[in-house]
Enzyme design. Structure first.
Site, PDB file in Angstrom:
ATOM      1  N   GLU A 454       0.807  -1.229   0.000  1.00  0.00           N
ATOM      2  CA  GLU A 454       0.000   0.000   0.000  1.00  0.00           C
ATOM      3  C   GLU A 454       0.835   1.272   0.000  1.00  0.00           C
ATOM      4  O   GLU A 454       0.489   2.252  -0.664  1.00  0.00           O
ATOM      5  CB  GLU A 454      -0.950   0.010   1.203  1.00  0.00           C
ATOM      6  CG  GLU A 454      -2.200  -0.818   1.032  1.00  0.00           C
ATOM      7  CD  GLU A 454      -1.976  -2.295   1.295  1.00  0.00           C
ATOM      8  OE1 GLU A 454      -2.888  -3.104   1.045  1.00  0.00           O
ATOM      9  OE2 GLU A 454      -0.866  -2.646   1.768  1.00  0.00           O
ATOM     10  N   HIS A 524      -9.562  -5.037   9.908  1.00  0.00           N
ATOM     11  CA  HIS A 524     -10.195  -4.910   8.589  1.00  0.00           C
ATOM     12  C   HIS A 524     -11.590  -4.304   8.690  1.00  0.00           C
ATOM     13  O   HIS A 524     -12.446  -4.578   7.845  1.00  0.00           O
ATOM     14  CB  HIS A 524     -10.323  -6.287   7.916  1.00  0.00           C
ATOM     15  CG  HIS A 524      -9.037  -6.869   7.433  1.00  0.00           C
ATOM     16  ND1 HIS A 524      -8.049  -7.302   8.286  1.00  0.00           N
ATOM     17  CD2 HIS A 524      -8.568  -7.095   6.177  1.00  0.00           C
ATOM     18  CE1 HIS A 524      -7.041  -7.784   7.582  1.00  0.00           C
ATOM     19  NE2 HIS A 524      -7.328  -7.663   6.298  1.00  0.00           N
TER      20      HIS A 524
END
Length: 719
Positions: A454, A524
């Site tokens: 990321e 998450h």
């Protein structure tokens, strides 16, 4: 008997050494320009240190004195369309590029300096001093130097922070069909940082024309490279990623130039990225005008050894040896550069009135106007002057996720600059949720499946946005991953426009989903709205219907500021009012939606919580405002204010925990703005303090939904 087979890397790794024959064969114009650049950069930085001694540089002054050979030798091999970015110690990198830009035919050390050279040195000095005539009007200072016109796309105060951004510049060069390359300069610290190594991998996988130029000056602040890593030959990292690598003596500018020419031939041929490691040495401490030996981590003997190999002395010595310059001409060149710097100071400085010791100060008229402090955090939205806000189709039931895929397909069809990237977006029939369905097949080369990196691919997207030729749409599979890419999101992309003077564009869209209720647990599931709302530069979009998603995504893609588009998994499979026959309308920036009118209570909410609120109200006389835009600059205070004046009571409803709550700052702001109209303090509904857990029961207990809304309404009563 166990057998051992020696493995060799697939990419070459070589050391380049300039011989006497190379110096004899070198173009005289190259060597004289090399000397001019070295002298100008050296005298510029010596003058900066003089100003620092006088207290006239606010903040650090990381000089590159001693290690100019790497920057000068490499930049003089570049073409005009190539781009560079650099590190916090980046004066030499920046000046080498801008000097090459204003004097592309070279600088004769025997001639007076041109007005163009004088102008860029003056602007550079002003920027380092924090003055209005600087390249970024004083906002960037010593560590954030940018002049896009020259291909100098920004030095960077975060170690390794600029490396992914340079990858974006390299991608844009290639996608635009040019043979230009990007060069990212960094040191022995950044080589061990995750964003750098992630970018090594991504650039190698995508064969980007990106040169990783390592200035190995042997020390961080005081920690030696041998203490920091098991392999102090830092170019050894390259072959491990399949990247062709060169090692060179950075105190020898010609050797650097020759190595860089080889690396550029590799880059321009489509061979993928390159690593060039130049062994250099900073003559002074990390910051300021004292040698490292003054702080005890280097010996004076070591410093003498490296100073004897001064790149300026080496180049001038060969020029004299070859009879291209006399020693007196070299000395005159240095004197001319020092006189130039002294004359620049006369434009910026004046004697302190009444002081008898010769102290100087910045001329008051050189400082930026204090009113400029917040200008350019975001743009003025002038890009919406010709936007169409009227919907010209029909409305009908539509799945939310189908609206996500449809509007992206439409924008990629009508705008060839839009590019989508993220993990698995090119596979699985539209990524993990179907949001990019059909895009990979329809738009090859513009839907990029990334490594699980990321920090790297977010920064690459940021570099594409800053380049200005393309509009990146970056997808995070889960919002929690913003912490992995936090440097790129908050230190780089969010701050870039303001930090570099407020005029640049950053057309960057981040798509990310809130996954509360899916059983994916603490790492998450988060709602990042509260975090992004506290970060300068970002706009935040939170669609709750298919119709809103299309209009808001169109606005996000038109916007020249970075925009995070939040999506909630509870909405993906839901159906709602969606557009048919028109996917080109925008929804105005800063316009909320009143989902239900009422007179006794104002409920302010966003995303999936809007539907939970509406489902729980029953006959409660409440007005429901779906914010749609969540950032400070885009909140619809007119709609909020009108409702508060009518009801006198406010409830902020959101799903997530109070610690990262979006409503925390909003409640404070509402009470500040509308105190006289409130009958009681603003009420808040959030989830529990803990992050959602894997257990279905514990996860449900940690988040707010319709039952919690109903319970809160019963608790506050009177509606």
């Amino acid at each position: 008997m166990t057998q051992h087979h020696r493995l060799e890397p697939s990419a070459p790794w070589v050391e380049v050494v300039a011989t006497q024959e190379d110096w004899d064969a070198a173009d005289p114009a190259l060597l004289t320009t090399m000397l001019s650049h070295l002298v100008l950069i050296r005298t510029f930085e010596e003058y900066v240190l003089d100003l620092a001694r006088e207290g006239l540089v606010h903040g650090p002054a990381h000089s590159s004195i001693g290690q100019e050979g790497g920057a000068v030798g490499s930049v003089l091999a570049l073409a005009a369309g190539d781009t560079v970015n650099g590190s916090h110690r980046g004066h030499h990198q920046f000046l080498a590029k801008v000097l090459a830009h204003v004097e592309p035919k070279g600088i004769d050390p025997r001639s007076p300096y041109s007005d163009q050279v004088r102008a860029v040195l003056l602007r550079g000095l002003a920027e380092i001093c924090g003055l209005d005539r600087g390249f970024s009007h004083g906002r960037g200072g010593s560590m954030h130097l940018q002049w896009n016109e020259a291909g100098a796309i920004g030095t960077n105060a975060i170690v390794g922070g600029g490396v992914p951004l340079a990858a974006g510049s390299a991608w844009a060069h290639r996608q635009a069909g040019t043979d230009a390359v990007a060069v990212t300069y960094f040191g022995d610290g950044a080589i061990n940082i995750g964003s750098t190594l992630e970018t090594f991998n991504l650039a190698a996988a995508w064969k980007l024309p990106l040169c990783f130029f390592i200035e190995n000056n042997r020390y961080a602040v005081s920690t030696s490279v041998e203490e920091a890593t098991g392999e102090p030959r830092l170019s050894a990292r390259g072959p491990g990623f399949g990247i062709a690598s060169w090692k060179v003596d950075g105190m020898d500018p010609l050797a650097v130039h020759l190595a860089m020419r080889e690396a550029l031939a590799h880059l321009r041929s489509g061979g993928g990225p390159a690593v060039v490691e130049a062994d250099v040495y900073r003559f002074f401490h990390q910051n300021g005008p004292f040698p490292g030996s003054a702080f005890g981590y280097r010996s004076k003997e070591e410093e003498r050894h490296w100073r004897a190999r001064d790149p300026l002395t080496q180049v001038s010595g060969h020029l004299v040896r070859r009879g291209l310059l006399a020693q007196e001409e070299v000395e005159a060149c240095v004197a001319r550069a020092r006189a130039l710097m002294a004359s620049l100071s006369e434009e910026l400085l004046e004697p302190v009135p009444g002081d008898k010791d010769g102290k100087r100060r910045i001329k008051p008229e050189e400082w930026p106007d204090p009113a400029f402090a917040d200008v350019g955090v975001r743009g003025d939205l002038s890009e919406f002057a010709d936007a169409r806000f009227a919907f010209q189709g029909t409305l009908g039931e539509q799945r939310f996720i189908d609206a996500v895929a449809a509007v992206m397909a439409r924008r990629m069809e009508t705008d060839p600059t839009v590019v989508v990237m993220g993990e698995d977006v090119h596979r699985l029939n539209g990524g993990t949720n179907g949001a990019t369905k059909g895009l990979g097949e329809a738009f090859p080369g513009r839907v990029l499946g990334t490594p699980i990196s990321e920090n790297a691919f977010t920064g690459l997207g940021g570099g594409i946005a800053l380049d200005g030729r393309f509009t990146p749409v970056v997808e995070f599979m889960y919002a929690d991953f913003m912490w992995v890419a936090a440097d790129q999101l908050f230190n780089q992309i969010g701050k870039a426009r303001h930090m570099f003077g407020g005029a640049g564009r950053v057309p960057f869209v981040l798509r990310s989903k809130v996954a509360m209720g899916t059983g994916y647990g603490s790492q998450h599931s988060m709602d990042p709205a509260g975090i992004f709302a506290t970060a300068p530069g970002w706009r935040i979009v939170a669609p709750s219907t298919p119709y809103d998603y299309v209009g808001l995504m169109n606005s996000a893609l038109r916007c020249q500021d970075p925009v995070v588009v939040l999506e909630h998994v509870d909405l993906y499979t839901s159906t709602g009012e969606g557009p048919s026959g028109d996917l080109d309308y925008c929804l105005p920036v800063g316009r909320a939606a009143v989902r239900r009118t009422g007179s006794a209570l104002t409920v302010i909410t966003y995303l999936a919580m809007t539907h939970y609120v509406l489902g729980a109200l029953g006959d409660v006389d409440a007005e429901v405002i779906d914010l749609r835009w969540l950032d400070r600059a885009s909140l619809d205070w007119d709609t909020i204010g009108a409702s508060v004046r009518k009801t006198g009571r406010v409830l902020l409803a959101e799903q997530g925990p109070p610690g990262t709550s979006y409503g925390g700052w909003l409640a404070d702001e509402i009470q500040r703005r509308f105190f006289d109209w409130l009958d009681r303090p603003v009420e808040r509904l959030t989830g529990g303090e803990a992050s959602p857990s894997i257990s279905k029961v514990l996860e449900r207990a940690a988040i707010a939904q319709g039952e919690e809304v109903a319970a809160k309404l019963a608790e506050i009563g009177g509606v």
